[in-house]
Each structure stands twice: as C-alpha cells, then as structure tokens.
Design an enzyme around this catalytic site. Structure first.
Site, PDB file in Angstrom:
ATOM      1  N   GLU A 213       0.833  -1.187   0.070  1.00  0.00           N
ATOM      2  CA  GLU A 213      -0.138  -0.014   0.048  1.00  0.00           C
ATOM      3  C   GLU A 213       0.732   1.279  -0.129  1.00  0.00           C
ATOM      4  OE1 GLU A 213      -3.169   0.014   2.914  1.00  0.00           O
ATOM      5  OE2 GLU A 213      -4.169  -1.653   2.010  1.00  0.00           O
ATOM      6  N   GLU A 401      -5.096  -8.472   0.055  1.00  0.00           N
ATOM      7  CA  GLU A 401      -5.870  -8.023   1.221  1.00  0.00           C
ATOM      8  C   GLU A 401      -7.251  -7.791   1.062  1.00  0.00           C
ATOM      9  OE1 GLU A 401      -4.310  -5.147   3.948  1.00  0.00           O
ATOM     10  OE2 GLU A 401      -2.128  -5.837   3.528  1.00  0.00           O
TER      11      GLU A 401
HETATM   12  C1  FCB Z   1      -4.630  -2.258   5.208  1.00  0.00           C
HETATM   13  C2  FCB Z   1      -3.181  -2.427   5.839  1.00  0.00           C
HETATM   14  C3  FCB Z   1      -3.176  -3.564   6.762  1.00  0.00           C
HETATM   15  C4  FCB Z   1      -4.383  -3.545   7.817  1.00  0.00           C
HETATM   16  C5  FCB Z   1      -5.535  -3.469   7.027  1.00  0.00           C
HETATM   17  C6  FCB Z   1      -6.809  -3.384   7.712  1.00  0.00           C
HETATM   18  O1  FCB Z   1      -4.710  -0.903   4.769  1.00  0.00           O
HETATM   19  O2  FCB Z   1      -2.251  -2.970   4.766  1.00  0.00           O
HETATM   20  O3  FCB Z   1      -1.967  -3.531   7.551  1.00  0.00           O
HETATM   21  O4  FCB Z   1      -4.166  -2.446   8.683  1.00  0.00           O
HETATM   22  O5  FCB Z   1      -5.546  -2.364   6.093  1.00  0.00           O
END
Ligand code: FCB
Length: 494
Positions: A213, A401
């Site tokens: 990210e 994610e």
């Molecule tokens: C993302 C992050 C991760 C976690 C999730 C909920 O932005 O990459 O580390 O905090 O959100």
C-alpha cells in the site's frame, strides 16, 4: 483516537482527486447485454450449487510484521518508525503499542498450525526491515534472517505457500533520521535490503511483494501525519517522496531478480482506488476505467506505464515531482504479478468534465463496518481486478488483502458469532468469483487477517481477524467467519 476522515480518501482532501462539486445526472440507459452485468452470475440455488474457483486457487491469509510479531527488542531487531510513533503519547488509540501484539514472533508454530487447520494454501507475511538491517543499511543481523527462515520452513512443512512482503510500513528509525522516504538515497537502500533478503529466502519462498500500500504510507505517514512517522510535509514534498517510493519499488524489482533463484516471482501489494461503476452501463463502466487509471496515476499506473499521466502532472502544477527519463524506466520494471488490496469500492459515474468521470461521495447512511473508513461494496472486488487486467493486461493477479473490522464479542459459550464479517466475506467473494469465472487471472485471495492484531493508529480497538485473540492470555479462538472461510476453502467455492 479514531480517524477523523477516511484513510483512503485522503488524496481527495488534498484536492488530488476528482471533485464532487457539480455532479451531472446519471445516465439511464440500462444495458443488460453490456459487459459485467449481474446476469453473468451463475445461478445461486442455495441448495448446494457451488460457484467454484479454478483448481489450485490460493486461499490465504495475510498479516504484517509490526501488527503481529511483538518481540520488538529481541534477537537484535532495530527500532522502527512504528516503535517511535506508537510510544509517542496521543498518536495511537489508548496509547497502544505493538511491543507484544500477538506474540507471533514466539508463537509462529501455533499460528501455522491454525492456518493448517483452516486448510489455508497460502500465507502472506512481511519481513521487518529492522530485523535484517537494524540500522536500515550496513551490518546484517543473522538472527533476524534465521527467524524468517524458520517461519517459512514451518509454513512449507504444513503445505502452505509463503508470500513475502518486504515492506509493510515499519521503516528502520535510523533511516527516518536521515529523512526517510524524503531522502532519495532510500531507493538504493531499500533495493539493497530487498535484494539481500529475497536472495536469502528465495531457496524456500517463490513470491515476493516489494511493498504494501504505497498510498497509505505516503499519505498517512507524510501527508496527514496519522501514521508513522507522523509528518505533514505539504503537497510538493509529498509528490517528490511519492516519486522516491515508486523508484524504490522499481529498483528493488531489479535487485530481487538479480539476487534470487530462477523462478522467483516479484510483484507488489497495492491498495488501488477501486473504481467501480455506479450502474453497470457502458458509459459508467468507461468512466470507471478512466478513474482507475487516473486516480492511481502516482502508484499502480506509473508502475505499469512508466509515466505520470498528463492530468496528474497538470493537477499538481508547480508541485509536480522532479524525475528523469531513466528513473521512469526503472519504475516500470515489469512485474510477474500484481497484488491488489481491496476493502471498499470507489463509486464512479460518467461525467462531462475533461476527465470524463466523477467520484461519487458517500451518503451519510452508507453501510460501514466498525472502522469508519471501511465502506461496504462487494462490487469493488469484481471491478478492481477486472479493470486492472483490462487496462494493463496483467497476467497474474492476487487479492493480497480483503476483510473487515467488526465489534466482536465472546458469548457465554465462548463463541464469536461475527455474522457481519461472514456476510462481508461471502459477498466480496461472490463478486471475486464472478471476475474469475469471466477469465480475470486472479490466482489467489489473502484474507486480512488471520488474527486480531495491532491495527496501526487504532491500536487494538479494531479487530480484523477471523481468529479472536485475547490479548491478555494470547488465546486464539476461531470466529464464525473462520469456520465459513474453512468451508469455502474445502469446497473451493461458495
Ligand atoms: C490495510 C493495511 C493492513 C491493515 C488493513 C486493515 O490498509 O495494509 O496492514 O491495517 O488495512
């Protein structure tokens, strides 16, 4: 302290993204024959008809070093910016630090056994830079490396494929002291660390992600200061350090390739703004495609195209970054796969403006999970991979994610019945299956997160795990959502 505004809408506060001041009316031409209409879904009979994923689909979970490991002073680990930040009063909810977190540094065998019991095929984890190079550069700390070797071996022994992220925000403090991501030298330093670490692990780990990210650590760390290192550098410096971040990524791709065993794959885990058409008609779909490219101009777009879009440079004007043609070539080093983190959609509509699209603001009643920034929109998990694939012809993709926070409670029987998280996962996966069944090359899905953990500036207040962690005893209890995920994995579909 909770976020005053959305983690992911920060760019819009800077005026870097689409304004929503004047929104013309929506097009009304529904086109049932157009691309991506809901009719493309296979029938959902509710009687055992399984919407399958391809054979070999990698069902995984994701965690990050600073969020789960603890053991911050052990085995020669150096201080990271998150140690400094979390120990600074007023920065994190309840003054929580990650000194202990899930204690996964010590309990990793138990965690891997848990993954195995759920049937997980893949595990995304991150390496703490300051465990390998306590000062960011220079002297290597072998003990840090040994830990990750042992962890990866444990995964392999359980039949779980490791996916390693080299940077998930825990920058060595020693490098921040020299300017952190604002210092151009960091590009070489990161490439050196990434190449070295991947080189040492590539005999057992085949997939590496350079960074997690980019948008988050740039904008939250240096833009609004809500994350470490807690700075507000202003738009010009922000654009320049953003450039060093993408440059560091590009240099590290080359360094990882040079140092690793043949067959090693290199990619990224990026939280694209997940442009999603408000209605699935050709004009809104076309608008979403434009938005996907433009809203991610300084991140995935520049990685894929090796140039900043004209609109991005125009928007920044005098604040635009300095760059050389050679740097742009480095930034666009081809990747073997692209990972995207998708939590929420960015609703987009067609618009008469020069850009040809507008981002639609959230109505106050919009359904939201426990974290105020986390808006529910399963369609994002269809459109984000679909548009990334369409724009750049990516051959191998992962959802690195996806998941949500819930107000979990342990009931009298010791269960955690997180029906909201289960509903969230089911609906997002339904949309992912829709994309995959149309041929979008998503090869795996990593649920955030295996465990409740340290949720950055929200401390331990926001639980994202499918496993409940009692932070006093470290007892792990799978929630209803874990049972659901196990079921999905077992039938390779839903
Ligand atoms: C993302 C992050 C991760 C976690 C999730 C909920 O932005 O990459 O580390 O905090 O959100």
């Amino acid at each position: 302290m909770s976020f005053r505004f959305s983690r992911r809408s920060f760019a819009r506060l800077l005026g870097a993204a689409a304004g929503a001041a004047s929104l013309p009316s929506l097009g009304s031409s529904l086109n049932p024959g157009g691309i991506g209409v809901p009719g493309a879904l296979p029938p959902m009979d509710g009687m055992g008809g399984v919407r399958s994923f391809p054979q070999g689909f990698v069902w995984g979970s994701a965690t990050a070093s600073y969020q789960v490991e603890g053991a911050v002073k052990e085995d020669g680990r150096g201080v990271s910016i998150w140690d400094t930040f979390s120990h600074t009063p007023g920065k994190v909810a309840n003054g929580d630090t990650s000194d202990v977190a899930d204690d996964s540094y010590h309990r990793y065998k138990e965690d891997v056994a848990l993954m195995k019991s759920l049937g997980l095929k893949g595990c995304r984890f991150s390496v703490a830079w300051s465990r390998i190079f306590p000062n960011g550069t220079g002297q290597v700390n072998e003990k840090g490396l040994d830990h990750y070797k042992a962890f990866v071996d444990e995964l392999l022994g359980a039949g779980i494929e490791p996916y390693c992220t080299l940077y998930h925000w825990d920058l060595p403090q020693a490098l921040q002291d020299k300017g952190g991501w604002e210092n151009r030298d960091i590009a070489e330093q990161f490439a050196h660390y990434a190449g070295y670490t991947a080189g040492k692990l590539s005999d057992r780990c085949k997939h590496f992600m350079t960074m997690n990210e980019m948008r988050s650590f740039v904008e939250l760390g240096y833009g609004n200061g809500m994350h470490a290192p807690g700075l507000q550098v202003g738009p010009k410096r922000l654009a320049q350090l953003n450039h060093y971040v993408v440059l560091a990524h590009g240099m590290s791709v080359a360094a990882i390739r040079a140092a690793s065993k043949p067959g090693t794959k290199v990619g990224i885990a990026d939280n694209v703004d997940a442009a999603t058409p408000v209605i699935e008609t050709p004009e809104h779909i076309a608008a979403a495609e434009k938005a996907m490219r433009e809203e991610n101009a300084m991140f995935l777009t520049v990685l894929q195209e090796g140039k900043y879009t004209d609109q991005y440079l125009k928007r920044l004007g005098a604040d635009a970054p300095h760059f050389t043609p050679e740097e742009m070539k480095t930034i666009a080093a081809p990747m073997d796969f692209v990972g995207i983190n998708v939590y929420q959609p960015m609703w987009v509509r067609a618009d008469e403006s020069e850009k040809g699209y507008a981002v639609v603001p959230w109505p106050s009643s919009y359904p939201t999970m426990l974290s105020p920034w986390l808006k529910v929109g399963p369609e994002g998990l269809y459109w984000a991979p679909k548009l990334v694939n369409k724009l750049w012809g990516v051959k191998e993709m992962y959802i690195t994610e996806n998941g949500c926070s819930s107000a979990d409670v342990v009931n009298a029987d010791g269960e955690i019945l997180d029906t909201d998280r289960t509903m969230f996962i089911r609906n997002y996966l339904t949309q992912l299956q829709r994309a995959v069944s149309e041929g979008v090359p998503v090869k795996g899905y990593f649920l955030w997160s295996l465990l409740d953990n340290y949720e950055w500036a929200d401390g331990y207040e926001k639980r994202f795990g499918i496993t409940y962690v009692d932070f006093k005893t470290q007892k792990r209890t799978p929630k209803l959502s874990a049972k659901y995920y196990k079921h999905v994995i077992a039938q390779n579909g839903l």
